[in-house]
Design an enzyme around this catalytic site. Structure first.
Site, PDB file in Angstrom:
ATOM      1  N   ASP A  66      27.790  36.344  56.502  1.00 17.38           N
ATOM      2  CA  ASP A  66      28.748  36.315  57.619  1.00 17.38           C
ATOM      3  C   ASP A  66      28.363  37.321  58.707  1.00 17.38           C
ATOM      4  O   ASP A  66      28.810  37.219  59.839  1.00 17.38           O
ATOM      5  CB  ASP A  66      30.149  36.681  57.103  1.00 17.38           C
ATOM      6  CG  ASP A  66      31.091  35.495  57.105  1.00 17.38           C
ATOM      7  OD1 ASP A  66      30.770  34.492  57.776  1.00 17.38           O
ATOM      8  OD2 ASP A  66      32.151  35.570  56.453  1.00 17.38           O
ATOM      9  N   GLN A 100      36.552  34.528  51.766  1.00 18.10           N
ATOM     10  CA  GLN A 100      37.365  33.851  52.784  1.00 18.10           C
ATOM     11  C   GLN A 100      38.530  34.750  53.207  1.00 18.10           C
ATOM     12  O   GLN A 100      39.280  35.242  52.372  1.00 18.10           O
ATOM     13  CB  GLN A 100      37.885  32.518  52.219  1.00 18.10           C
ATOM     14  CG  GLN A 100      38.642  31.672  53.227  1.00 18.10           C
ATOM     15  CD  GLN A 100      37.794  31.255  54.424  1.00 18.10           C
ATOM     16  OE1 GLN A 100      36.656  30.854  54.290  1.00 18.10           O
ATOM     17  NE2 GLN A 100      38.355  31.380  55.615  1.00 18.10           N
ATOM     18  N   LYS A 104      33.023  24.066  54.042  1.00 17.46           N
ATOM     19  CA  LYS A 104      31.816  24.872  53.762  1.00 17.46           C
ATOM     20  C   LYS A 104      31.098  24.319  52.529  1.00 17.46           C
ATOM     21  O   LYS A 104      29.879  24.162  52.521  1.00 17.46           O
ATOM     22  CB  LYS A 104      32.201  26.331  53.468  1.00 17.46           C
ATOM     23  CG  LYS A 104      32.489  27.132  54.706  1.00 17.46           C
ATOM     24  CD  LYS A 104      32.936  28.533  54.330  1.00 17.46           C
ATOM     25  CE  LYS A 104      33.439  29.266  55.554  1.00 17.46           C
ATOM     26  NZ  LYS A 104      34.184  30.486  55.253  1.00 17.46           N
TER      27      LYS A 104
END
Ligand code: NAP
Length: 302
Positions: free
Chosen positions: A121, A98, A54
């Site tokens: 997200d 995460q 990422k």
């Protein structure tokens, strides 16, 4: 092989180039770039490699990127404090925590603490609701489903009026992609069925599908005779079915398989995604797209 391959690796490159160009343009006009923070708690090797990718991608497209690595014993209160800090930080437009988090932390509480306008997200209940309403309400579609829809559109597959069958009803793939495909609009306007372990006669539903999206996590679940000739088959499944030695590095790597019997299915389908190299590369790509979108919303240019 008769099916056209829809390669996520190629589509990823196109989209990342588009994002890079847009970031440069915004920087020139507005003097600001998208800011993304990734909070990693602990040292789970899979999470580290995912986060590393990422960060690499965020740098590539010109984002301001912060990796906030925290020890595994970080308290829930301290983690909530960090999120509050980034919620208030004007240089940050996307916050990513995460997963999985250590057991002593309430994952739901943490995810719900993220400002919905920085929830790139798309898992915050506010964004799930916005997705359900559809149209202009949608801010951040969840990344894997957004990647799937983008692949279908860029492959030129007709979605209006198409029978879409989604295998799997998870909150991260099955339910959101089904919801997205039934909305009125480009790349959607389909008639959608979701099937799962409670479904009677899975085969007959799949056989009706013009677009078959499979996200079950069961290798070889979808048999070739379940595929309608000419259908578009999107295989989201990523299953480790063994190990091999990499020719490039000489190290042990996982042998991956999707949920569809690819070799047989590619002779029947009109389009098909490979595993690996299909849906997989799209998730981080769409995370970058959502982060850019977040800045554009803030600047009033989305
Ligand atoms: P999940 O949460 O385990 O959900 C799987 C869904 O499939 C459930 O709804 C389950 O039904 C259904 N299912 C399982 N076995 C079935 C069967 N035999 N017949 C019918 N339905 C069945 O999984 P997920 O998170 O959605 O992920 C699915 C797959 O996609 C996994 O292989 C995962 O690794 C992969 N994935 C890939 C990406 C990516 O490439 N970027 C991202 C996310 C996920 P019930 O609800 O009835 O149990």
């Amino acid at each position: 092989m008769s099916a056209k391959l829809i390669k996520g690796t190629e589509i990823r490159e196109q989209i990342l180039e588009e994002i890079t160009a847009e970031v440069a343009e915004i920087k020139e006009k507005h003097g600001v770039v998208p800011g993304l923070v990734t909070i990693l708690v602990g040292e789970n090797p899979a999470s580290i490699s995912y986060v590393t990718l990422k960060i690499k991608t965020a740098h590539r497209v010109g984002f301001h990127e912060i990796q906030d690595s925290q020890p595994v014993d970080l308290s829930e209160e301290a983690l909530l404090g960090l999120i509050d800090k980034y919620n208030k930080d004007d240089a940050i437009h996307g916050i990513l925590v995460q997963l999985p988090l250590p057991k002593h932390v309430d994952e739901k509480k943490v995810l719900n603490a993220i400002d919905p306008d920085k929830d790139v997200d798309g898992f915050h209940p506010v964004n799930v609701g916005r997705l359900m309403i559809g149209g202009d309400e949608v801010k951040f579609p969840p990344c894997t489903p957004a990647g799937i829809q983008e692949m279908i559109v860029r492959a030129g597959v007709e979605t209006k009026g198409a029978e879409v069958v989604v295998v799997g009803r998870s909150n991260i793939v099955g339910k959101p992609i089904a919801n997205m495909m039934l909305q009125k609009g480009v790349g959607a306007n389909s008639t959608v069925t979701i099937v799962h372990t409670g479904t009677k006669d899975l085969a007959s539903h799949c056989q009706r599908a013009d677009i078959l999206i499979v996200a079950a996590g069961v290798p070889g679940l979808v048999k070739p005779e379940w595929i309608k000739p000419g259908a578009c088959v999107i295989d989201v499944g990523v299953n480790r079915i063994g190990e091999k030695i990499s020719e490039k590095t000489g190290k042990k790597i996982a042998i991956l398989s999707g949920d569809v019997d690819f070799d047989a299915a590619k002779e029947i389908a009109g389009w098909i995604t490979p595993v690996p190299g299909g849906v997989g590369p799209m998730t981080i790509t769409m995370l970058m797209k959502n982060t850019l979108k977040s800045l554009k919303f803030k600047l009033g240019i989305a």
